[in-house]
Write an enzyme that holds these catalytic residues in place. Structure first.
Site, mmCIF file in Angstrom:
data_model
loop_
_atom_site.group_PDB
_atom_site.id
_atom_site.type_symbol
_atom_site.label_atom_id
_atom_site.label_comp_id
_atom_site.label_asym_id
_atom_site.label_seq_id
_atom_site.Cartn_x
_atom_site.Cartn_y
_atom_site.Cartn_z
ATOM 1 N N HIS A 78 0.838 -1.214 0.000
ATOM 2 C CA HIS A 78 0.000 0.000 0.000
ATOM 3 C C HIS A 78 0.871 1.261 0.000
ATOM 4 O O HIS A 78 0.459 2.316 0.461
ATOM 5 C CB HIS A 78 -0.945 0.034 1.210
ATOM 6 C CG HIS A 78 -1.799 -1.184 1.334
ATOM 7 N ND1 HIS A 78 -3.027 -1.300 0.722
ATOM 8 C CD2 HIS A 78 -1.585 -2.357 1.988
ATOM 9 C CE1 HIS A 78 -3.551 -2.487 0.992
ATOM 10 N NE2 HIS A 78 -2.681 -3.151 1.754
ATOM 11 N N SER A 208 14.790 20.126 -15.480
ATOM 12 C CA SER A 208 13.698 21.094 -15.508
ATOM 13 C C SER A 208 14.252 22.433 -15.960
ATOM 14 O O SER A 208 15.369 22.815 -15.593
ATOM 15 C CB SER A 208 13.061 21.224 -14.119
ATOM 16 O OG SER A 208 12.175 22.329 -14.065
#
Length: 361
Positions: A78, A208
């Site tokens: 999870h 970026s």
């Protein structure tokens, strides 16, 4: 453009190049004898190419898994800290999925039948007429054509086209490859965020334009993006309609049932196989140059908060708990107590006054 027919355009072009062969170039055949058999050949060759990419990727992952089989790291369920595993063990999960895909690709290549020499509506009537009713010669011709094209068998029966279930089966195989690639690269993207594993980052690469410190996992993102497209292809509505193929083929060439798969199985090669190939091509080289950060991999193992709650199967329970862990446990206990009180009081709250709501206006 002159004949407005793809196959006859080729027939006339070949006929001009070889005038003496013009009367027999397309004798007894139909357009799907040319188109469908060609598509099956393209599908087989494309699957073989994907098979080679899968074998290469699995080989690279095998070396990676063997190299890091003893490097411990924290496993997740999870996406929450769970139990210890190793980097190599985690890699075998990716390998196992790709192995299952490889088996399906090999089986599809092995079982793929050619349409063969079936005539206009699958009865072989035109070829039977050419051979003066000799059934054995027609069977021999069908077998010989398949052998020359590298196929062991032809589809037992057909209409004008081969059954479109074959297209669906191929799409399902490609979807499986995409699912495995998505899982692998999705894991890499999540682990990159934790600075545990990182895909190759070139010396001059820019992560970026605004944030030079970023190291975006652009290869994994690209694979996941393509994989989403390929995964949904077996259930795409334009594919579902021609999958059934009405009767011998009641529809005419411009129809949706005819046009999508036939005019687009070359399109299928572009839209299906071409996205799958760079996806498979990217996974292999990227896997061979994955960067591991041992300090990031081991920090959860040194963390007191994780050590306090780790299962006894890994080591002795530790009673020390961080302040945040103690706060979360206390808060969850209070929430459970509140829910228990509310649940026990619910019947009294419902029965404290009679129901006055009427179902009638």
């Amino acid at each position: 453009k002159e004949f407005r027919h793809d196959v006859m355009g080729h027939v006339h072009a070949y006929g001009k190049a070889a005038p003496s062969a013009m009367p027999i170039i397309h004798l007894g055949a139909t357009s799907c004898y040319v188109g469908d058999n060609t598509d099956i050949v393209q599908i087989r060759d494309a699957l073989k190419l994907i098979k080679r990419k899968l074998v290469k990727t699995i080989s690279i992952l095998r070396e990676f898994a063997a190299k890091y089989r003893d490097l411990p790291t924290l496993g997740f369920t999870h996406y929450q800290p769970a139990q210890l595993t190793t980097v190599g063990k985690r890699c075998t999960l990716w390998m196992q999925d790709l192995m299952l895909d490889l088996e399906r690709v090999e089986r599809e290549i092995e079982d793929l039948p050619m349409r063969g020499v079936k005539g206009t509506t699958g009865t072989q009537a035109s070829f039977l007429e050419l051979f003066d009713g000799d059934h054995e010669k027609v069977k021999a011709l069908n077998k010989r054509v398949c052998e020359l094209m590298g196929f062991k068998k032809a589809i037992p029966v057909s209409g004008q086209t081969y059954t479109r279930k074959i297209d669906f089966n191929v799409l399902s195989v490609l979807s499986g490859v995409a699912q495995s690639a998505y899982k692998m690269c999705g894991d890499i993207r999540l682990l990159a965020n934790l600075k545990e594993v990182e895909e190759p980052f070139a010396k001059t690469q820019i992560g970026s334009s605004a944030m030079a410190y970023k190291r975006n996992p652009m290869r994994s993102e690209r694979v996941c993006s393509i994989a989403r497209y390929v995964m949904g292809l077996p259930m795409a509505p334009p594919i579902l309609m021609p999958t059934s193929g009405s009767r011998e083929r009641w529809t005419t060439l411009p129809s949706v049932v005819s046009t999508f798969p036939r005019d687009s199985l070359p399109l299928m090669s572009f839209l299906l196989f071409l996205p799958t190939l760079p996806m498979a091509s990217t996974c292999g080289p990227m896997s061979s140059r994955l960067t591991l950060w041992p300090s990031s991999l081991s920090w959860p193992l040194r963390s007191s908060s994780w050590s306090a709650s780790r299962p006894a199967a890994i080591g002795k329970n530790c009673t020390r708990r961080s302040a945040s862990t103690r706060w979360m446990l206390a808060r969850s206990s209070r929430v459970r107590a509140s829910l228990t009180i509310l649940w026990s009081a619910l019947p009294m709250m419902l029965c404290s006054r009679p129901f006055t709501t009427s179902l009638m206006p």
